[in-house]
Design a protein around this motif. Structure first.
Motif, mmCIF file in Angstrom:
data_model
loop_
_atom_site.group_PDB
_atom_site.id
_atom_site.type_symbol
_atom_site.label_atom_id
_atom_site.label_comp_id
_atom_site.label_asym_id
_atom_site.label_seq_id
_atom_site.Cartn_x
_atom_site.Cartn_y
_atom_site.Cartn_z
ATOM 1 N N TRP A 1 41.845 41.165 32.809
ATOM 2 C CA TRP A 1 41.762 41.352 34.258
ATOM 3 C C TRP A 1 40.222 41.799 34.613
ATOM 4 N N GLY B 1 42.903 35.744 32.823
ATOM 5 C CA GLY B 1 44.161 35.729 32.144
ATOM 6 C C GLY B 1 43.956 36.504 30.730
ATOM 7 N N ARG B 2 42.707 36.779 30.461
ATOM 8 C CA ARG B 2 42.377 37.217 29.124
ATOM 9 C C ARG B 2 42.243 38.681 29.444
ATOM 10 N N TRP C 1 37.272 31.057 36.012
ATOM 11 C CA TRP C 1 37.618 32.541 36.293
ATOM 12 C C TRP C 1 39.102 32.790 35.893
ATOM 13 N N LYS C 2 40.130 31.757 36.055
ATOM 14 C CA LYS C 2 41.263 31.783 36.058
ATOM 15 C C LYS C 2 41.738 32.251 34.363
ATOM 16 N N GLU C 3 40.957 31.578 33.474
ATOM 17 C CA GLU C 3 41.178 32.000 32.203
ATOM 18 C C GLU C 3 40.647 33.064 31.720
ATOM 19 N N ALA C 4 39.631 33.394 32.211
ATOM 20 C CA ALA C 4 38.877 34.698 31.983
ATOM 21 C C ALA C 4 39.736 35.962 32.394
ATOM 22 N N GLU D 1 45.782 32.107 42.870
ATOM 23 C CA GLU D 1 45.915 31.521 41.438
ATOM 24 C C GLU D 1 45.499 32.333 40.286
ATOM 25 N N VAL D 2 44.279 32.725 40.723
ATOM 26 C CA VAL D 2 43.291 33.503 39.882
ATOM 27 C C VAL D 2 43.949 35.164 39.581
ATOM 28 N N GLY E 1 33.554 29.129 28.440
ATOM 29 C CA GLY E 1 34.769 28.661 27.843
ATOM 30 C C GLY E 1 35.807 28.610 28.632
ATOM 31 N N GLY E 2 35.774 28.496 30.028
ATOM 32 C CA GLY E 2 36.696 28.044 30.902
ATOM 33 C C GLY E 2 36.494 28.783 32.105
ATOM 34 N N ALA F 1 47.293 34.913 37.622
ATOM 35 C CA ALA F 1 47.070 35.012 36.299
ATOM 36 C C ALA F 1 46.889 36.266 35.329
#
Length: 368
Positions: free
Chosen positions: A32, A29-30, A24-27, A47-48, A21-22, A51
């Motif tokens: 840490w 962000g949800r 590492w950055k998205e994960a 960036e990761v 579902g995306g 986030a």
């Protein structure tokens, strides 16, 4: 954590694939904590990490050593979580600008700075200013702040004084004992210390700075109330005849803190002996073998015979006067003199039975 990840990679360990579902950055962000299982290249991606930073200061534990030492990256982290300084590299913890950035976000971040910066007055001042007022049940604000910041108490005290220089003077004027906790600038203020000395009857003197302990006016004011305060004066003033005389007149025991010069002064010795013959033990120089002084001392306290030179302890007249005052002085009379002079022996023993101390304890008795 980065070291563990590096070791795992070196040993051929396999890392999990990017979350569904995306990336590492998205994960991150949800949640840490996804970074706890991320591969090295992800832990090195600013960036990761950025986030995930808003969630917790502990995110920085997951960063690579390179990022934990990168000033540009760390500025972005520390402006969000000052306490993340705990997880920075040692180099970063000693970086003045980064530490100040962390302190601005959270003053308590100072506790994770290098020892050098925790002793820096300007850095400590920034932390104290940011965390003011400091309160803690059962502890002073200064000690509380020092503990919270892991900083030196004196440095914190001076920083607090700079925030409000008038406050400390007001505290000391209300309670002289606050001088003990006051910053150096206050303890070195002659006007403040002089008032504290007067309010405390001299007892505030030990809290003054070294420069004021060498101030004749301040020390004189203290020893007039508290003679034994002489022990806290500078060596120069402990050798000053006027200062020592004032102290001894207030309390003969102050003579023990004087230098050798005043302890050879007849005026000072006499002032001490008028209060107690015990002062004889502190006499220096030729006075120690003075027969006149010895007679005066034993008339006040027979037991001071023990402090006299051997020659004076064999003097029949000195021994007689000592025993007249206190029969117990017999133990300090030279035995050879008693055996050698039968007439003096009889007179001394008679005096022992009629001494002031004997009459006080048992009433008058005759020696047969």
């Amino acid at each position: 954590m980065a070291a563990v990840a590096g070791a795992s990679a070196a040993s051929g360990a396999k890392f999990p694939p990017p979350p569904r579902g995306g990336g590492w950055k998205e994960a991150a962000g949800r949640d840490w904590r996804a970074l706890l299982h991320a591969p090295p290249e992800v832990r090195s991606d600013p960036e990761v990490l950025l986030a995930a930073i808003p969630q917790s200061a502990e995110v920085l534990k997951c960063a690579s050593l390179g990022l934990r030492s990168d000033p540009a990256f760390l500025r972005q982290v520390l402006c969000v979580h000052g306490l993340a300084l705990e997880h920075c590299s040692e180099t970063a913890q000693g970086h003045r600008d980064l530490v100040l950035e962390a302190i601005q976000q959270n003053p308590r971040a100072l506790r994770f700075a290098s020892a050098k910066l925790r002793a820096d007055p300007e850095v400590v001042l920034a932390a104290v200013r940011g965390g003011h007022p400091w309160v803690s049940a059962g502890s002073s604000a200064v000690k509380c702040a020092a503990e919270e910041l892991n900083a030196d108490v004196e440095t914190v005290r001076d920083a607090m004084h700079k925030l409000d220089p008038v406050a400390w003077k007001a505290k000391v004027s209300r309670d002289w004992q606050r001088l003990a906790d006051a910053p150096l600038s206050v303890r070195g203020d002659s006007e403040v210390v002089m008032q504290a000395v007067q309010d405390s009857f001299g007892l505030a003197l030990p809290f003054a700075t070294a420069s004021l302990l060498d101030n004749k006016e301040v020390v004189l004011a203290a020893v007039r109330w508290w003679g034994q305060g002489l022990q806290h004066a500078s060596e120069a003033l402990r050798g000053d005849t006027e200062v020592v005389l004032e102290a001894v007149q207030q309390d003969w025991r102050a003579i023990q803190f004087a230098t050798e010069g005043p302890r050879s002064s007849p005026e000072i010795i006499n002032a001490a002996l008028q209060q107690s013959g015990e002062a004889l033990q502190y006499v220096c120089g030729d006075l120690r073998s003075s027969r006149e002084l010895a007679l005066e001392a034993v008339k006040l306290d027979g037991n001071t015979l023990r402090y006299l030179d051997e020659g004076l302890r064999e003097d029949p007249e000195v021994a007689l006067q000592a025993v007249k005052e206190n029969w117990a002085a017999l133990r300090h009379v030279k035995e050879g003199m008693l055996n050698r002079d039968e007439e003096s022996c009889h007179e001394i023993m008679s005096a022992a039975f009629e001494s002031v101390e004997t009459r006080r304890l048992w009433g008058g008795r005759k020696y047969m």
